[in-house]
Write a protein that holds these residues in place. Sequence first.
Motif, PDB file in Angstrom:
ATOM      1  N   ASN B 327     -45.601 -18.713  58.877  1.00 39.91           N
ATOM      2  CA  ASN B 327     -46.714 -19.506  58.676  1.00 39.91           C
ATOM      3  C   ASN B 327     -46.749 -20.611  59.644  1.00 39.91           C
ATOM      4  O   ASN B 327     -47.565 -21.387  59.870  1.00 39.91           O
ATOM      5  CB  ASN B 327     -46.852 -20.025  57.295  1.00 39.91           C
ATOM      6  N   ALA B 328     -45.777 -20.788  60.610  1.00 36.69           N
ATOM      7  CA  ALA B 328     -45.996 -21.617  61.821  1.00 36.69           C
ATOM      8  C   ALA B 328     -46.610 -21.007  63.070  1.00 36.69           C
ATOM      9  O   ALA B 328     -46.730 -21.691  64.177  1.00 36.69           O
ATOM     10  CB  ALA B 328     -44.360 -22.012  62.351  1.00 36.69           C
ATOM     11  N   GLN B 329     -46.910 -19.805  62.827  1.00 37.01           N
ATOM     12  CA  GLN B 329     -47.694 -19.229  64.013  1.00 37.01           C
ATOM     13  C   GLN B 329     -49.302 -19.389  64.089  1.00 37.01           C
ATOM     14  O   GLN B 329     -49.562 -19.691  62.578  1.00 37.01           O
ATOM     15  CB  GLN B 329     -47.492 -17.491  64.009  1.00 37.01           C
ATOM     16  N   PRO B 330     -50.032 -19.274  64.853  1.00 31.40           N
ATOM     17  CA  PRO B 330     -51.595 -19.504  64.857  1.00 31.40           C
ATOM     18  C   PRO B 330     -51.929 -18.430  63.911  1.00 31.40           C
ATOM     19  O   PRO B 330     -51.582 -17.330  63.753  1.00 31.40           O
ATOM     20  CB  PRO B 330     -51.989 -19.250  66.335  1.00 31.40           C
ATOM     21  N   GLU B 331     -52.977 -18.830  63.111  1.00 31.09           N
ATOM     22  CA  GLU B 331     -53.550 -17.850  62.063  1.00 31.09           C
ATOM     23  C   GLU B 331     -53.679 -16.639  62.243  1.00 31.09           C
ATOM     24  O   GLU B 331     -53.305 -15.587  61.656  1.00 31.09           O
ATOM     25  CB  GLU B 331     -54.675 -18.791  61.363  1.00 31.09           C
TER      26      GLU B 331
END
Lengths: 213, 489
Positions: B327-331
Motif C-alpha cells: 500500500n506504499a506503492q502508487p495505486e
Amino acid sequence: MILDTRYLILFEMKKFTKLTSAVVPLNIENIDTDQIIPARFLKATTREGFGENLFCDWRYDADRQPKPDFVLNDKTYSGKILLAGKNFGCGSSREHAAWAIQDAGFDAVVSSFFADIFKGNALNNGLLPVQVSDEFLFKMFEAVAKDHNTQITIDLENQTIKIEGQVLPSGEDLGGAESFEINAYKKSCLINGYDDIDFILAQKELVEEFEKS
Amino acid sequence: MLTQSTESHASPSPLGKDGMGRTLVEKIWDAHVVKSEEGFPDILYIDTHLIHEVTSPQAFDGMRKRGLPVFRPKQTVATADHNVPTLNQLQPIKEELSRYQVDMLTKNCAEFGIELYGLGHPFQGIVHVIGPELGITLPGKTMVCGDSHTSTHGAFGAIAFGIGTSQVEQVFATQCLLQQKPKTMKIEVNGELGKGVGAKDIILYIIAQISAAGGTGYFIEYAGSAIEALSMEARMTICNMSIEMGARGGLIAPDQTTFDYIKGREFAPAGAEWDKALAYWKTLYSDVDAKFDSVLTFDAAAIAPMITYGTNPGMGMGIQENIPATNAQPEKEQLSYQKALDYMGFDDDASLIGKPVDYVFIGSCTNSRIEDLREVADFVKGKRKADSVIAWIVPGSKQVEQQAINEGLDIIFEAAGFQLREPGCSACLGMNEDKIPAGKYCVSTSNRNFEGRQGQNARTLLASPLTAAAAAVTGKITDVREFLLEEQG
Ligand code: SF4
C-alpha cells in the motif's frame, strides 16, 4: 514525408494503415520479454510458430492446460490489439517477443510506455506499438472491462487512437480519443512496408566513402 | 592468425556544431554518423558486431533470402554461449534443439565468412566477457549485438547497445544501423564504498532508486570518484545492468585503468597503432561545458549490500531493510507489485535476513570474470557451503576458467563444496540444463529476476558475488558484512 522509392529493393514487411478491432487487455506493468516468450522457446531458427507459446507460463499450467483466469484463455476477449500496462517489453532484446505477439494474431500493442528495444523490434516487423497517456490507458482498460467487445480504432495516418463511442444505458460515455507520437520515418516504413535495410542499401556508396575517411 | 579487425572507423572532430562542448556519447556518435538528415534517423556506422546462436539464425536466413553477402564479415565475431552445457561441454549437446541452434551458427559462420569462437575454442565464452578480454572491445568504438547486455562494453568508453534480430540482419547487410540519437544522462557516484559493498551493489542500488524504467530512452554515462576508483571488471558490472533501468546503454570515460587493461590483449592495437589509438582515446571524455539531458548524483557511502525481493531488477533494497509495503506503492502499480511478491512467496514489511536459500549461482555476463571468482574464492577459503545449498560457479569464458585453474581457485571451490563448471550463460536464463527448479530460491549474481528467468517458477534474488557466497556458506540470506567484521576483529 515520402521515401524515394526508386532506390528501394522493397523487401516486404507487414504494412499497417488503419485498424478497428476489439482488444485483449493485460493489465500488468513491467511485462518483460521473458514473460512474452520464455527463453526455452528461443531455440527455433525461423521466425514462425512462436504464437502458441506467447505468455506461455501465464497461459498454461504445468500440464499445458490453459489457465482459465488468464485473459488469452478467456473467450469473451478477442481482437488484433493487445492492451498492456506500463513499461511493456522490458528486459531481453529477443525479437522473438514481437514475432510471438504477431504470430498470435496481434497487429498492434497499446501501452502507456514501451521499452526501447521492444519498440524498435515491433516497428521493424510491422507490429505497431501505440503509446498513450496513463489516463487514456486506464480509460481503455475500464471501457474493455465494462464491455469486452469494445472496439478500438488505430489510425496510423492521422496518428489517432479512439475508443469507439459506447454509451451505456446509464448514460455513461465510454468513448474518447487521443493522438499518439510516432517517428515520421518509421510511420512511412509501416504504411509502405519498407524496411531499414532497403533504406541503407540505397545509400551504400556513402557507407563505403565513410569507411575510407 | 589475426583475422579480427579491431580498427575503429571513427575520425574525431573537436567541437560540437554550435561550438559548445559535447558529451562522450555525442563525440563517439558524431564520429560514426554516415548520414544525418532532417526527419530521418541517423545512419550510424558500426565498428564491431558480436553475434551468438540464439538471435542470429533468422538474420542469416534473411540474408540468404535477399541474396546478400555479409558486408564486412571481418568486423563480426561469433561465439556460442546461451545454449551450451556447462558440464562435458565437448560431448555432443544432448538437447536436440540446442544442438541444432549451435550447429546452425557454425554452418552460418562458415558460409558467410565470420570468425567463430565456438565450443572447444580457447576464446569461447559469454559474448560480453570475451569481447573485452580479447581486446576487441575498445574505447571510441560503436558495438552492437543481438543481446541487451551489450551495454557491458560501454565500460571502455564505447557506444555499445543491444539490438533485435532485424537489426542484426541490417548490420550484416550494411555494417550500419538506422538510429535516433539518444538522450544522455549522467549518473555520478561519489565518495567511498563501505566494506563488503561492490560494483553490483552500486548498480542494484541505482536501479532500485530510479526504477526498472528510469533510464528509458537515455544513454547513461557513469562518472564520479566511486566509479573512477573501480577496476575495469567492476565497471563492466555497472554498465552491464544499464538495460535493467531501460537505458539504451551505459558507458564510462576511458582512463589509465582502461588503457592498462587493454594493453597487450590478443586483438588490441600494438606498436605505432597503439600510440595512435591511445592519442585518440585520450580525447574521449565529456567536455566540462557539455550538456546532459538529465543528471543524477548518488553517495557511495549510502550504499549497503543489495538484494532484490521482487520480479524486476528495480525491486531491490539494502539487505538489512524490510520489503516495502504494497500500500506504499502508487495505486495503479499495487496489483503488479502484489503479484510479484506472491510469486516470490514474500510478505509486505518482511526482512529477508535469515531466509533459507536452495541455490547459489555465481556467473553470467554481470559477474563471471576472474575478479569475481577471486573475490568468491577469497571469501570461501577455509569455509564450507551449507549442506542444503547447491552452489554453482560458472566462469564467463574459457580464458577465465583457465585462469581460475592456474590460480588454484578450483581447489578452493571444491574444498568449499562449490561446483566450478564450464563457461556459458547457464542458469542466468536456463536455456541449457542449468535450471533452478520450481519454487526454489536462488541467490544469483546475474542481472534478471524476472518470473521464470532461471527456470519455470524459479525464484531469483539478485545480489553481488560476495552476498551470494555468504548465502551459500550459511544457507540463508546473510549480511556479508557480519563475516567481514568478524574476520577483522
Ligand atoms: S549471461 Fe545472461 S544476460 Fe548475459 S548474455 Fe548470457 S543470457 Fe544474456
